[in-house]
Design a protein around this motif. Structure first.
Motif, PDB file in Angstrom:
ATOM      1  N   GLU A  51       0.821  -1.207   0.000  1.00 11.64           N
ATOM      2  CA  GLU A  51       0.000   0.000   0.000  1.00 11.64           C
ATOM      3  C   GLU A  51       0.859   1.263   0.000  1.00 11.64           C
ATOM      4  O   GLU A  51       1.824   1.375   0.758  1.00 11.64           O
ATOM      5  N   TYR A 217      -5.902   3.646 -11.527  1.00 11.83           N
ATOM      6  CA  TYR A 217      -7.128   4.198 -10.967  1.00 11.83           C
ATOM      7  C   TYR A 217      -7.627   3.258  -9.873  1.00 11.83           C
ATOM      8  O   TYR A 217      -7.233   2.090  -9.834  1.00 11.83           O
ATOM      9  N   PRO A 218      -8.504   3.721  -8.983  1.00  7.67           N
ATOM     10  CA  PRO A 218      -8.986   2.842  -7.905  1.00  7.67           C
ATOM     11  C   PRO A 218      -9.710   1.620  -8.457  1.00  7.67           C
ATOM     12  O   PRO A 218     -10.429   1.703  -9.462  1.00  7.67           O
ATOM     13  N   CYS A 259      -7.025  -2.131  -4.968  1.00  5.25           N
ATOM     14  CA  CYS A 259      -5.851  -1.259  -4.974  1.00  5.25           C
ATOM     15  C   CYS A 259      -6.268   0.185  -5.216  1.00  5.25           C
ATOM     16  O   CYS A 259      -7.220   0.454  -5.949  1.00  5.25           O
ATOM     17  N   GLN A 260      -5.504   1.090  -4.624  1.00  3.12           N
ATOM     18  CA  GLN A 260      -5.599   2.504  -4.913  1.00  3.12           C
ATOM     19  C   GLN A 260      -4.370   2.903  -5.735  1.00  3.12           C
ATOM     20  O   GLN A 260      -3.346   2.221  -5.694  1.00  3.12           O
TER      21      GLN A 260
END
Length: 368
Positions: A51, A217-218, A259-260
């Motif tokens: 992250e 992108y998210p 995922c971000q």
């Protein structure tokens, strides 16, 4: 499944994904060792999400380059102009790296593509009346189109993880961006990436290497890559039987890879994974690049016409020190990774090596 039931199932799958214990910051100690808890979680589940590894500025550059590139791609398969009629980016060989498919289809499912590894076909919803005949699915050889992608490829922390998983003499795999346009993105059928070593007596859970995944992108359940945790351990999976047991193309136990932008996931090439058609309003673009153990490719024919040997492996591996130097030039205060096979023979990133090493480097791909 009704829309409400689907939303509920997706919400539960997201909760299951977050409960796996395989996400968090990438921790490396002063001696350069990756946190053992991270490696344990990766080997347990087959994937891990680091992250916030990439800074926002770097992600913004990657997103901008992707938007600029997307505006210059061919208008479709076999086209040499973009959507506005301008010459498409790149020469004829480079233009072949842009792959288009029909919207919301599963182009590879239940076909002989890549030695038949896509055993089943995913559901294919009806296309909107105004859908184009083709949509972009994949950009291959991406490192020659995006300097930011090249620098991420040379990220020292990611290469430390690569060494921890594959050993210091690791070799490259291939690099692409997968594109899942909002409301139009195609499916990618459930599969395992590896094709070469399933019958080898030396097969283990890491034989076919892994991929890193950077989502621009998210992601959420509706547009994410889905993974069946732990399936990297059991050899070649009978995906047809898994679908039959599940009663649909939503495999039991599968979870979305959430995922971000700035997160980087590592995913075993042996874990069962796939993605549904993207009917959501959120696009997905995923920069994917991977690495092999040298012992898994040395003397192995793999996806090439001849077995990989010292010369071909070294030629392909030049992309690694090139990327390291490209990153060093942009981030001079960051401690660079030292890639042992080229420790005494570094490759500088300049206009000469851009032409001689980077251009059409995909021809030297190592695949197993």
């Amino acid at each position: 499944m009704a829309d409400g039931s689907m939303e509920s199932a997706f919400a539960q799958a997201e909760r299951d994904a977050l409960a796996l214990g395989n996400r968090g910051p990438l921790l490396i100690d002063a001696a350069g060792r990756v946190d053992e808890a991270i490696l344990d979680a990766y080997w347990r589940t087959g994937f891990y999400v680091f992250e916030g590894l990439l800074e926002q500025a770097e992600m913004t550059e990657l997103q901008r380059e992707f938007r600029d590139l997307s505006a210059r791609v061919p208008a479709g398969n076999g086209c040499d102009t973009d959507r506005t009629g301008r010459p498409a980016i790149g020469d004829e060989d480079l233009q072949k790296l842009f792959r288009f498919v029909k919207p919301l289809t599963d182009p590879y499912g239940a076909t002989d593509t890549t030695n038949g590894r896509y055993q089943v076909r995913m559901r294919e919803p009806d296309r909107p009346a105004d859908a184009p005949p083709e949509v972009l699915l994949q950009i291959g050889g991406i490192l020659q189109f995006s300097d930011t992608a090249l620098r991420i490829y040379g990220h020292p922390k990611l290469l430390k993880v690569t060494e921890a998983v594959n050993g210091p003499d690791f070799t490259p795999f291939t690099e692409v961006i997968w594109v899942k346009q909002a409301r139009l993105g195609a499916a990618v059928s459930w599969h395992q990436d590896g094709t070469t070593h399933w019958d080898s007596p030396d097969l283990d859970e890491g034989t076919h290497g892994f991929n890193y995944m950077v989502n621009l992108y998210p992601t959420k359940a509706e547009n994410a890559l889905w993974v069946v945790p732990g399936t990297h351990k059991g050899g070649k999976a009978d995906i047809r039987a898994m679908v039959a047991a599940s009663g649909s193309d939503r495999l039991d136990g599968a979870v979305p890879m959430l995922c971000q932008p700035g997160d980087v996931a590592i995913c075993s090439r042996q874990v069962v994974h796939g993605s549904f058609p993207n009917t959501s309003d959120t696009p997905r673009a995923t920069f994917v690049f991977g690495f092999h153990r040298r012992s898994s490719v040395d003397g192995v024919k793999g996806w090439a016409t001849e077995a990989y040997g010292d010369d071909s492996i070294r030629s392909s591996s030049r992309i690694i020190p090139l990327a390291i130097d490209a990153r060093r030039q942009r981030y001079p205060d960051e401690e660079s990774y030292v890639y042992q096979p080229f420790a005494d023979d570094p490759v500088a990133f300049n206009e000469t090596t851009r032409r001689d090493v980077l251009h059409n480097y995909q021809r030297r791909m190592i695949g197993i």
